[in-house]
Design an enzyme around this catalytic site. Structure first.
Site, mmCIF file in Angstrom:
data_model
loop_
_atom_site.group_PDB
_atom_site.id
_atom_site.type_symbol
_atom_site.label_atom_id
_atom_site.label_comp_id
_atom_site.label_asym_id
_atom_site.label_seq_id
_atom_site.Cartn_x
_atom_site.Cartn_y
_atom_site.Cartn_z
ATOM 1 N N TRP A 16 41.297 38.334 34.280
ATOM 2 C CA TRP A 16 42.595 38.965 34.560
ATOM 3 C C TRP A 16 43.249 39.495 33.284
ATOM 4 C CZ3 TRP A 16 47.685 37.949 33.099
ATOM 5 C CH2 TRP A 16 48.681 38.578 33.884
ATOM 6 N N SER A 59 36.346 33.831 34.918
ATOM 7 C CA SER A 59 37.678 33.639 35.487
ATOM 8 C C SER A 59 37.840 34.476 36.767
ATOM 9 C CB SER A 59 38.737 33.971 34.430
ATOM 10 O OG SER A 59 39.982 33.429 34.781
ATOM 11 N N LEU A 60 38.786 35.422 36.810
ATOM 12 C CA LEU A 60 38.933 36.288 37.986
ATOM 13 C C LEU A 60 37.624 37.024 38.281
ATOM 14 C CD1 LEU A 60 40.561 37.892 40.150
ATOM 15 C CD2 LEU A 60 41.222 39.468 38.311
ATOM 16 N N ASP A 109 39.495 23.308 29.205
ATOM 17 C CA ASP A 109 40.129 24.400 29.955
ATOM 18 C C ASP A 109 41.378 23.919 30.686
ATOM 19 O OD1 ASP A 109 40.710 26.641 31.497
ATOM 20 O OD2 ASP A 109 38.623 27.012 32.035
ATOM 21 N N PHE A 137 49.808 34.185 29.055
ATOM 22 C CA PHE A 137 48.642 33.823 29.866
ATOM 23 C C PHE A 137 47.394 33.714 28.974
ATOM 24 C CE2 PHE A 137 45.379 34.394 33.191
ATOM 25 C CZ PHE A 137 45.878 33.554 34.176
ATOM 26 N N LEU A 138 47.270 34.624 28.016
ATOM 27 C CA LEU A 138 46.125 34.598 27.093
ATOM 28 C C LEU A 138 46.178 33.347 26.213
ATOM 29 C CD1 LEU A 138 45.900 38.330 25.933
ATOM 30 C CD2 LEU A 138 44.651 37.194 27.764
ATOM 31 N N ALA A 139 47.378 32.986 25.738
ATOM 32 C CA ALA A 139 47.519 31.800 24.882
ATOM 33 C C ALA A 139 47.089 30.537 25.632
ATOM 34 C CB ALA A 139 48.961 31.676 24.400
ATOM 35 N N LEU A 140 47.385 30.467 26.939
ATOM 36 C CA LEU A 140 46.980 29.320 27.762
ATOM 37 C C LEU A 140 45.463 29.152 27.779
ATOM 38 C CD1 LEU A 140 49.061 29.496 31.078
ATOM 39 C CD2 LEU A 140 49.055 27.640 29.417
ATOM 40 N N HIS A 175 39.125 27.998 27.988
ATOM 41 C CA HIS A 175 38.895 28.946 29.082
ATOM 42 C C HIS A 175 37.992 30.127 28.683
ATOM 43 C CE1 HIS A 175 39.820 30.425 33.075
ATOM 44 N NE2 HIS A 175 40.227 31.584 32.601
#
Length: 257
Positions: free
Chosen positions: A22, A82-83, A207, A143-146, A235
């Protein structure tokens, strides 16, 4: 006009299609593409509406899978991160004759936490959807940092992901919202239980988006599949641990031949 960006590199006997996650684009595979292209004929694609694939609106998982499949080789190993893992899984379910093997990376058949199933809390995904309309770029960056939290190379890995996003025009908010809707609502746990194809699942032990508790649950639910957990990855295991990632794929292709 709809344009699906697709690049083919390498001359290996085995075709390998790579589907990103994503908010991102095919540049995310930069750290492994050279190594993989020496073993496979590699197909890099920007999912519809992401990166250089222009002219697409938000779409369902089935629609996204069909658009990608229409441009693909007749038979390939399909790998989705991921997505992208949901897209690759959907293709394996609807067109198994086109899939030599399915590989999912840091992906879950059901990203949303529900009942006794571990995942992302639905209100977190809903929050991201609301924040997209308020502060688009910051939401994507959060979201990327997560995705890299907890790894020894977290800062560096997060920078790699951020640079990948910023290297190309940002997707439309509508497309990003559509992707989050897929992550929030899709559940392929039962359909994939009957998949008769070779299926390799690669995870990061650290993750935060696809919890490691998912791994033994799917080992039980899908006994015909194989899981591989990268011990110090989060992740994006192909960014933090490219050698281990490539080795797992090369070993898979050798087992298929």
């Amino acid at each position: 006009m709809k344009t699906l960006w697709w690049q083919t590199v390498g001359t290996g006997n085995c075709h390998l299609v790579l589907l990103h996650g994503w908010g991102l684009n095919a540049e995310v595979w930069h750290c492994v593409s050279e190594e993989l292209a020496s073993h496979f004929t590699l197909h890099l694609v920007d999912l519809p509406g992401f990166g250089r694939s222009h002219g697409y609106q938000a779409m369902s998982l089935d629609e996204m899978a069909q658009h990608v499949l229409d441009a693909a080789p007749q038979n390939a190993i399909w790998l989705g991160w991921s997505l992208g893992g949901l897209v690759a899984s959907q293709i394996a379910l609807t067109h198994p004759e086109r899939v030599q093997a399915l590989v999912t990376v840091a992906s879950s058949p059901c990203f949303s936490a529900r009942d006794a199933w571990p995942g992302i809390k639905p209100d977190v995904l809903a929050g991201f959807q609301q924040q997209l309309s308020e502060d688009f770029q910051r939401t994507v960056e959060r979201f990327l940092a997560l995705q890299t939290m907890g790894t020894e190379t977290a800062r560096q890995d997060a920078r790699t992901l951020k640079n990948t996003v910023l290297s190309l025009p940002m997707p439309d908010v509508e497309v990003l919202n559509g992707g989050l809707e897929i992550l929030k609502t899709v559940d392929l746990r039962e359909p994939l239980a009957t998949l008769a194809l070779p299926h390799l699942r690669i995870y990061g032990y650290l993750d935060g988006l696809v919890p490691r508790k998912v791994v033994p649950l799917l080992d039980t639910l899908w006994p015909q599949s194989e899981s591989h957990v990268v011990a110090k990855a989060a992740h994006a295991p192909f960014i933090s641990h490219p050698a281990e990632f490539c080795s797992a794929l090369i070993a898979l292709s050798q087992r298929l031949n």
